[in-house]
Design a protein around this motif. Structure first.
Motif, mmCIF file in Angstrom:
data_model
loop_
_atom_site.group_PDB
_atom_site.id
_atom_site.type_symbol
_atom_site.label_atom_id
_atom_site.label_comp_id
_atom_site.label_asym_id
_atom_site.label_seq_id
_atom_site.Cartn_x
_atom_site.Cartn_y
_atom_site.Cartn_z
ATOM 1 N N ARG A 61 0.822 -1.204 0.000
ATOM 2 C CA ARG A 61 0.000 0.000 0.000
ATOM 3 C C ARG A 61 0.861 1.262 0.000
ATOM 4 O O ARG A 61 1.917 1.311 0.639
ATOM 5 C CB ARG A 61 -0.938 -0.010 1.210
ATOM 6 C CG ARG A 61 -1.883 -1.222 1.177
ATOM 7 C CD ARG A 61 -2.741 -1.339 2.404
ATOM 8 N NE ARG A 61 -3.532 -2.578 2.355
ATOM 9 C CZ ARG A 61 -4.270 -3.025 3.363
ATOM 10 N NH1 ARG A 61 -4.314 -2.345 4.514
ATOM 11 N NH2 ARG A 61 -4.948 -4.156 3.234
ATOM 12 N N LEU A 62 0.388 2.269 -0.712
ATOM 13 C CA LEU A 62 1.069 3.553 -0.793
ATOM 14 C C LEU A 62 0.328 4.562 0.074
ATOM 15 O O LEU A 62 -0.878 4.766 -0.085
ATOM 16 C CB LEU A 62 1.111 4.043 -2.239
ATOM 17 C CG LEU A 62 1.768 3.114 -3.267
ATOM 18 C CD1 LEU A 62 1.696 3.739 -4.650
ATOM 19 C CD2 LEU A 62 3.216 2.808 -2.880
ATOM 20 N N LYS A 63 1.044 5.202 0.994
ATOM 21 C CA LYS A 63 0.422 6.254 1.797
ATOM 22 C C LYS A 63 -0.032 7.401 0.908
ATOM 23 O O LYS A 63 -1.090 7.985 1.114
ATOM 24 C CB LYS A 63 1.410 6.761 2.848
ATOM 25 C CG LYS A 63 1.826 5.727 3.884
ATOM 26 C CD LYS A 63 2.874 6.306 4.819
ATOM 27 C CE LYS A 63 3.385 5.290 5.809
ATOM 28 N NZ LYS A 63 4.472 5.840 6.674
ATOM 29 N N ASP A 64 0.800 7.739 -0.076
ATOM 30 C CA ASP A 64 0.493 8.790 -1.039
ATOM 31 C C ASP A 64 0.819 8.266 -2.434
ATOM 32 O O ASP A 64 1.989 8.111 -2.788
ATOM 33 C CB ASP A 64 1.315 10.049 -0.733
ATOM 34 C CG ASP A 64 0.988 11.215 -1.662
ATOM 35 O OD1 ASP A 64 0.373 10.984 -2.719
ATOM 36 O OD2 ASP A 64 1.368 12.357 -1.335
ATOM 37 N N PRO A 65 -0.194 7.959 -3.252
ATOM 38 C CA PRO A 65 0.048 7.364 -4.571
ATOM 39 C C PRO A 65 0.869 8.235 -5.517
ATOM 40 O O PRO A 65 1.413 7.736 -6.502
ATOM 41 C CB PRO A 65 -1.371 7.156 -5.132
ATOM 42 C CG PRO A 65 -2.255 7.117 -3.928
ATOM 43 C CD PRO A 65 -1.630 8.063 -2.949
ATOM 44 N N SER A 66 0.984 9.529 -5.226
ATOM 45 C CA SER A 66 1.723 10.415 -6.123
ATOM 46 C C SER A 66 3.232 10.380 -5.894
ATOM 47 O O SER A 66 4.010 10.743 -6.785
ATOM 48 C CB SER A 66 1.227 11.859 -5.964
ATOM 49 O OG SER A 66 1.613 12.398 -4.706
ATOM 50 N N VAL A 67 3.668 9.953 -4.726
ATOM 51 C CA VAL A 67 5.082 10.036 -4.354
ATOM 52 C C VAL A 67 6.018 9.272 -5.293
ATOM 53 O O VAL A 67 7.097 9.772 -5.641
ATOM 54 C CB VAL A 67 5.269 9.587 -2.885
ATOM 55 C CG1 VAL A 67 6.740 9.297 -2.575
ATOM 56 C CG2 VAL A 67 4.756 10.665 -1.942
ATOM 57 N N ASN A 82 6.932 5.501 2.104
ATOM 58 C CA ASN A 82 5.591 5.617 1.550
ATOM 59 C C ASN A 82 4.951 4.259 1.291
ATOM 60 O O ASN A 82 3.737 4.152 1.203
ATOM 61 C CB ASN A 82 5.665 6.412 0.236
ATOM 62 C CG ASN A 82 4.317 6.768 -0.322
ATOM 63 O OD1 ASN A 82 3.476 7.317 0.392
ATOM 64 N ND2 ASN A 82 4.092 6.467 -1.587
ATOM 65 N N THR A 126 11.022 7.531 1.200
ATOM 66 C CA THR A 126 10.052 8.376 1.923
ATOM 67 C C THR A 126 9.155 7.566 2.845
ATOM 68 O O THR A 126 8.226 8.115 3.432
ATOM 69 C CB THR A 126 9.171 9.154 0.926
ATOM 70 O OG1 THR A 126 8.432 8.216 0.131
ATOM 71 C CG2 THR A 126 10.006 10.037 0.033
ATOM 72 N N THR A 128 6.382 11.680 -8.277
ATOM 73 C CA THR A 128 6.785 13.065 -8.004
ATOM 74 C C THR A 128 8.074 13.163 -7.196
ATOM 75 O O THR A 128 8.757 14.189 -7.246
ATOM 76 C CB THR A 128 5.670 13.814 -7.246
ATOM 77 O OG1 THR A 128 5.411 13.148 -5.992
ATOM 78 C CG2 THR A 128 4.390 13.858 -8.066
#
Length: 542
Positions: A465-471, A525, A523, A474
């Motif tokens: 799982r990604l805490k923030d899918p954009s990381v 993430n 990160t 980006t």
């Protein structure tokens, strides 16, 4: 549908050497004291041993204490370690070095740790321990006071969209007076417990390595039963902590592996491809000429040792084995210490249950650890792994000084750092061009994952799982050239170019449960969670 609830005195999460040793010791004490104790062990692998991966050159010290007549009972320790070799590799040559005393394997055995776990499970079941493989503990349960009261297994039959499918079955709650967590390195529930109870507030960060291993069947003329080879140096640079092993097992089989410290700095490093290069070295290649590769796997391992052991006991539970981090890195061994800590926790838990103190925190367990040979052993070698943070030659020089002059009693302690903070920007590091696999000695990731017998139900929520899918796009891609594509040894992470731009694709069905992504993501993430029970690799003889 409501969850079924099962009640036990002790629930153990993980059927590895630590968890099974704890279960056996509990039942032994119950028999010796005529005091019944109910014990349950749950295991996320499809069978006991399915997710176990280690070298393994096994030291039987803890096994001798736990089951003194293990030979008569048929423990799968069949090949004594007969000869040690320690090599420093350069790109095209090698230098044989004196074998460090910690790596003297006289009295040890070259084994499959998975097979030992299977045998330990048989011993546990003979003592009426309930062992349930195929059940992944997905949630820690707490009572009204915040005390751990057990765990819940994951629901079965949830689709990729999060909706219940026709075969939906809710998880089972396993309640216990004490819960012992034996999840191995970077346990997912252990991470939650660490955050809730602040278990790492007073110790160094844990540091890890990734171990990649293959099993080969080689020409009998080249097979030397009991030969143990360890190497350092090439194919990694002198700033990166690494080492390899080649163990000659029984039945013309050899286990070969490479361990790379996950505090490496260059994001272009691919541990998998470094391992494939290793096998091409002149000192090793001949063993694999005309041989057959029969198994592949990868697993993270703890390297922090003494100064990274967390708070071990908390309300309702304890950490045992590699989930707490008792590996002796200079020995390249952690199974004997894992087993012993499981036994110590069992002794503390049994005394509390026998005396009617089931609500007490098991402070007796960390006290027993501090009085044990595990504590003494880890303390003596505490400075060796961190001494390599200054490079290979500095680490070798200090390790010799620490071993022969100070004998592990130096009046200082070196410290560790978090692995995910060590990556440098890709622009500041040298790119690495790896040779294409030849399909005979070196191979690609997908054919390797096939040999791990990895399988996941495809229509289930992605367990990575990604805490923030954009990381990933980006941050990771522009700064570190998407290192998840390389540090994963199973091809799970892939940057896909689309009309709308790059996208991270997660091939979760490939995951071999090594936990490297959870550790190394710069990160933090990526969060590794358990998939449906019985998913993942099915390692034979590893």
């Amino acid at each position: 549908m409501e969850r079924e609830v099962m009640e036990f005195d002790v629930v153990i999460v993980g059927a590895g050497p630590a968890g099974l040793s704890a279960a056996i010791r509990l039942k032994q004490l119950a028999a010796e004291n005529d005091h019944e104790v109910s014990v349950c062990v749950i295991e996320k692998g499809s069978e006991v041993g399915a997710h176990i991966l280690a070298g393994a050159c096994f030291e039987p010290r803890a096994l001798n204490e736990l089951i003194p007549d293990w030979k008569e009972k048929g423990a799968p320790l069949n090949q004594p370690a007969d000869e040690d070799r320690f090599l420093l590799l350069t790109e095209s040559n090698h230098i044989r070095l004196p074998t460090p005393p910690q790596m003297n394997n006289h009295g040890n055995y070259v084994i499959s740790l998975g097979n030992l776990a299977r045998w330990l499970a048989e011993q546990a079941e003979a003592l009426e321990v309930e062992v349930y493989p195929g059940f992944a503990a997905a949630e820690v349960l707490y009572d009204e006071q915040g005390r751990v009261k057990g765990v819940a297994t994951g629901d079965l039959g949830i689709g990729r969209d999060g909706e219940q499918k026709s075969g939906y079955t809710p998880g089972v709650e396993l309640h216990a007076k004490y819960t012992l967590f034996a999840e191995g390195a970077r346990g997912s529930l252990t991470r939650m417990l660490t955050d809730k109870f602040g278990l790492r507030d007073n110790c160094d960060p844990q540091t890890y390595g990734i171990g990649i291993k293959e099993l080969w069947e080689i020409d009998p003329a080249k097979h030397k039963p009991g030969l143990v080879i360890h190497t350092i140096g090439w194919p990694l640079d002198t700033k990166t902590y690494s080492g390899s092993f080649l163990y000659h097992m029984e039945n013309n089989q050899v286990a070969v592996g490479l361990v790379i410290g996950l505090d490496y700095q260059n994001p272009h490093i691919s541990p998998f491809d470094e391992f494939q290069r290793l096998k091409q070295h002149p000192a090793l290649r001949d063993y694999f000429e005309g041989a057959k590769r029969i198994a592949y796997g990868a697993r993270a391992l703890t390297e922090g040792g003494f100064q990274s052991v967390p708070q071990l006991a908390f309300p309702g539970g304890v950490l045992i084995g590699c989930t707490a981090g008792f590996m002796n890195v200079p020995k390249v061994k952690g199974s004997h210490t894992a087993m012993k800590t499981g036994m110590l926790a069992a002794e503390a838990a049994f005394e509390a249950l026998k005396d009617g103190r089931a609500n007490d925190v098991l402070d007796a367990y960390p006290a027993l650890y501090e009085q044990s040979w595990v504590h003494q052993e880890l303390k003596k070698v505490r400075n060796i792994r961190p001494s390599f943070n200054r490079g290979l030659l500095a680490g070798l020089a200090y390790s010799a000084l620490d071993t022969y002059l100070f004998r592990g009693n130096a009046p200082w302690t070196f410290h560790h750092h978090e692995d995910h903070k060590s990556l440098k920007p890709a622009s500041a590091c040298k790119k690495i061009v790896y040779p294409k696999p030849d399909g005979k000695i070196s191979f690609d990731k997908l054919s390797s994952v096939f040999l791990s017998n990895t399988n996941h139900e495809e229509d289930q929520p992605i367990h990575l799982r990604l805490k923030d899918p954009s990381v990933p796009v980006t941050v990771n891609l522009p700064t570190y050239d998407a290192p998840e594509q390389r540090y994963c040894p199973a091809g799970v992470y892939e940057i896909v170019q689309e009309d709308a731009g790059p996208r991270l694709q997660i091939n979760a069905q490939n995951c071999v449960h090594c936990k490297t992504c959870d550790i190394k993501d710069p990160t933090q993430n990526i969060v590794w969670t358990v998939p449906e029970g019985a998913g993942g690799p099915n390692y034979p003889n590893m």
